[in-house]
Design a protein around this motif. Structure first.
Motif, PDB file in Angstrom:
ATOM      1  N   LEU A 170       6.406  -4.010   1.716  1.00 49.48           N
ATOM      2  CA  LEU A 170       5.284  -3.422   2.443  1.00 49.48           C
ATOM      3  C   LEU A 170       5.765  -2.808   3.762  1.00 49.48           C
ATOM      4  O   LEU A 170       6.468  -3.459   4.529  1.00 49.48           O
ATOM      5  CB  LEU A 170       4.238  -4.499   2.741  1.00 49.48           C
ATOM      6  N   THR A 171       5.353  -1.558   4.000  1.00 46.39           N
ATOM      7  CA  THR A 171       5.637  -0.888   5.270  1.00 46.39           C
ATOM      8  C   THR A 171       4.374  -0.186   5.775  1.00 46.39           C
ATOM      9  O   THR A 171       3.425   0.040   5.026  1.00 46.39           O
ATOM     10  CB  THR A 171       6.755   0.165   5.134  1.00 46.39           C
ATOM     11  N   ASN A 172       4.381   0.138   7.050  1.00 41.83           N
ATOM     12  CA  ASN A 172       3.381   1.032   7.621  1.00 41.83           C
ATOM     13  C   ASN A 172       3.781   2.447   7.215  1.00 41.83           C
ATOM     14  O   ASN A 172       4.835   2.937   7.630  1.00 41.83           O
ATOM     15  CB  ASN A 172       3.363   0.875   9.145  1.00 41.83           C
ATOM     16  N   GLU A 173       2.961   3.094   6.384  1.00 46.92           N
ATOM     17  CA  GLU A 173       3.356   4.398   5.843  1.00 46.92           C
ATOM     18  C   GLU A 173       3.530   5.441   6.938  1.00 46.92           C
ATOM     19  O   GLU A 173       4.374   6.337   6.812  1.00 46.92           O
ATOM     20  CB  GLU A 173       2.306   4.882   4.841  1.00 46.92           C
ATOM     21  N   GLU A 174       2.779   5.329   7.996  1.00 49.96           N
ATOM     22  CA  GLU A 174       2.837   6.356   9.047  1.00 49.96           C
ATOM     23  C   GLU A 174       4.045   6.201   9.964  1.00 49.96           C
ATOM     24  O   GLU A 174       4.559   7.184  10.482  1.00 49.96           O
ATOM     25  CB  GLU A 174       1.548   6.324   9.860  1.00 49.96           C
ATOM     26  N   THR A 175       4.530   4.987  10.162  1.00 47.78           N
ATOM     27  CA  THR A 175       5.653   4.764  11.072  1.00 47.78           C
ATOM     28  C   THR A 175       6.925   4.307  10.375  1.00 47.78           C
ATOM     29  O   THR A 175       8.006   4.344  10.967  1.00 47.78           O
ATOM     30  CB  THR A 175       5.283   3.698  12.128  1.00 47.78           C
ATOM     31  N   GLY A 176       6.811   3.831   9.122  1.00 45.45           N
ATOM     32  CA  GLY A 176       7.957   3.283   8.412  1.00 45.45           C
ATOM     33  C   GLY A 176       8.281   1.851   8.804  1.00 45.45           C
ATOM     34  O   GLY A 176       9.257   1.268   8.314  1.00 45.45           O
ATOM     35  N   GLN A 177       7.473   1.231   9.664  1.00 45.66           N
ATOM     36  CA  GLN A 177       7.708  -0.139  10.136  1.00 45.66           C
ATOM     37  C   GLN A 177       7.661  -1.135   8.984  1.00 45.66           C
ATOM     38  O   GLN A 177       6.712  -1.169   8.217  1.00 45.66           O
ATOM     39  CB  GLN A 177       6.653  -0.499  11.183  1.00 45.66           C
ATOM     40  N   PHE A 178       8.720  -1.969   8.871  1.00 48.10           N
ATOM     41  CA  PHE A 178       8.746  -3.013   7.855  1.00 48.10           C
ATOM     42  C   PHE A 178       7.748  -4.098   8.218  1.00 48.10           C
ATOM     43  O   PHE A 178       7.714  -4.594   9.343  1.00 48.10           O
ATOM     44  CB  PHE A 178      10.144  -3.624   7.748  1.00 48.10           C
ATOM     45  N   LEU A 179       6.922  -4.512   7.236  1.00 51.07           N
ATOM     46  CA  LEU A 179       5.914  -5.532   7.473  1.00 51.07           C
ATOM     47  C   LEU A 179       6.076  -6.761   6.583  1.00 51.07           C
ATOM     48  O   LEU A 179       5.661  -7.857   6.978  1.00 51.07           O
ATOM     49  CB  LEU A 179       4.512  -4.945   7.295  1.00 51.07           C
TER      50      LEU A 179
END
Length: 287
Positions: free
Chosen positions: A111-120
């Motif tokens: 899972l990532t934040n699609e807009e920032t690419g941040q790994f969640l």
């Protein structure tokens, strides 16, 4: 199902986006609940399986279901700290089949934040097929074994947290009785895998408030969970009283163990690694 977009889907790989987090996924602190998080991962997996991943739709019959048996979970503390009520998130889940056996198959969902690419977060999960009438696992069809027999196992980087046996006696073990209701069950007519995470956090909160843990002394919903190793040993049905047992590791206070039993039968075993600091209250969540 929440609004979603299938970005890519084939037999080995999936890519799904969700817009926003359902309100029911949040808990009393206004942060994304642990059980809500694992439920969204489940939604992404099912969208994949019903849209071509592993050809599952052609395999499933009226009397056949999927059951989770193990989970290894890695979550960023940002998932809990940063995403509270009224904050938007475009979630992106990438799914990859990593191993296929005669009776089980495993895949990783990231899972990532699609807009920032941040790994969640990331979950490595193993499924088995079951016969819903006998409640027993059944082999995968030969045609699927032939198709996937040459599929190579991808590198999987998950730390293995041990799950020790529950101490027999002593004040360090805290117990909580729970009674699963119809609303806790899923299409397999047993308690959904996410329900056990809710039982564990409820038990952990009572244990913390009762003074059974070091360091943690308040509502455990405020503390992000960083890692989990989970083993689903048996299923639980409606109105079967369960006992959740929890205790803390002697050396690492962040590491908390859970075993859920029905009488003498172990249903669920898990190790949770908690972040030591509470998430901050969010003004815009009114919490």
């Amino acid at each position: 199902m929440a609004q979603y977009v299938i970005n890519q889907m084939d037999t080995f790989h999936g890519d799904v986006s969700f817009i926003g987090i359902p309100y029911e996924a949040f808990e009393r602190t206004g942060h994304w609940s642990l059980w809500g998080v694992v439920r969204m991962f489940e939604a992404a997996r099912l969208i994949g399986l019903y849209n071509g991943l592993f050809y599952y739709k052609s395999m499933e019959g009226k009397g056949i279901g999927l059951v989770v048996i193990t989970q290894a979970v890695r979550l960023s503390p940002d998932l809990h700290r940063d995403y509270s009520l009224f904050k938007t998130l475009k979630q992106r889940y990438v799914l990859d089949i990593v191993e296929v056996g005669r009776r089980s198959f495993s895949f990783v969902t990231r899972l990532t934040n699609e807009e920032t690419g941040q790994f969640l977060g990331e979950i490595l999960l193993k499924y088995v097929l079951i016969d819903r009438s006998t409640r027993k696992s059944i082999p995968l069809p030969e045609a699927f074994l032939e198709k996937y027999s040459k599929h190579t196992k991808k590198e999987i980087k998950f730390r293995k947290l041990s799950i020790p046996s529950c101490p027999d006696m002593g004040k360090n073990v805290f117990k909580l009785k729970v009674l699963p209701l119809h609303s806790d069950t899923d299409r397999n007519n047993h308690v959904n895998q996410s329900g056990y995470f809710r039982f564990c956090i409820d038990c952990a909160t009572d244990a913390a408030l009762a003074g059974n843990y070091r360091h943690f002394t308040s509502d455990m919903c405020w503390y992000p969970v960083l890692e989990m190793n989970v083993y689903h040993a048996n299923e639980s049905l409606v109105n079967e009283e369960l006992v959740v047992n929890t205790w803390q590791d002697n050396e690492d206070f962040r590491l908390i163990f859970f075993i859920i039993k029905r009488k003498d039968t172990v249903l669920f075993k898990a190790s949770f690694l908690f972040y030591p600091e509470m998430s901050k209250r969010k003004r815009n969540s009114r919490m």
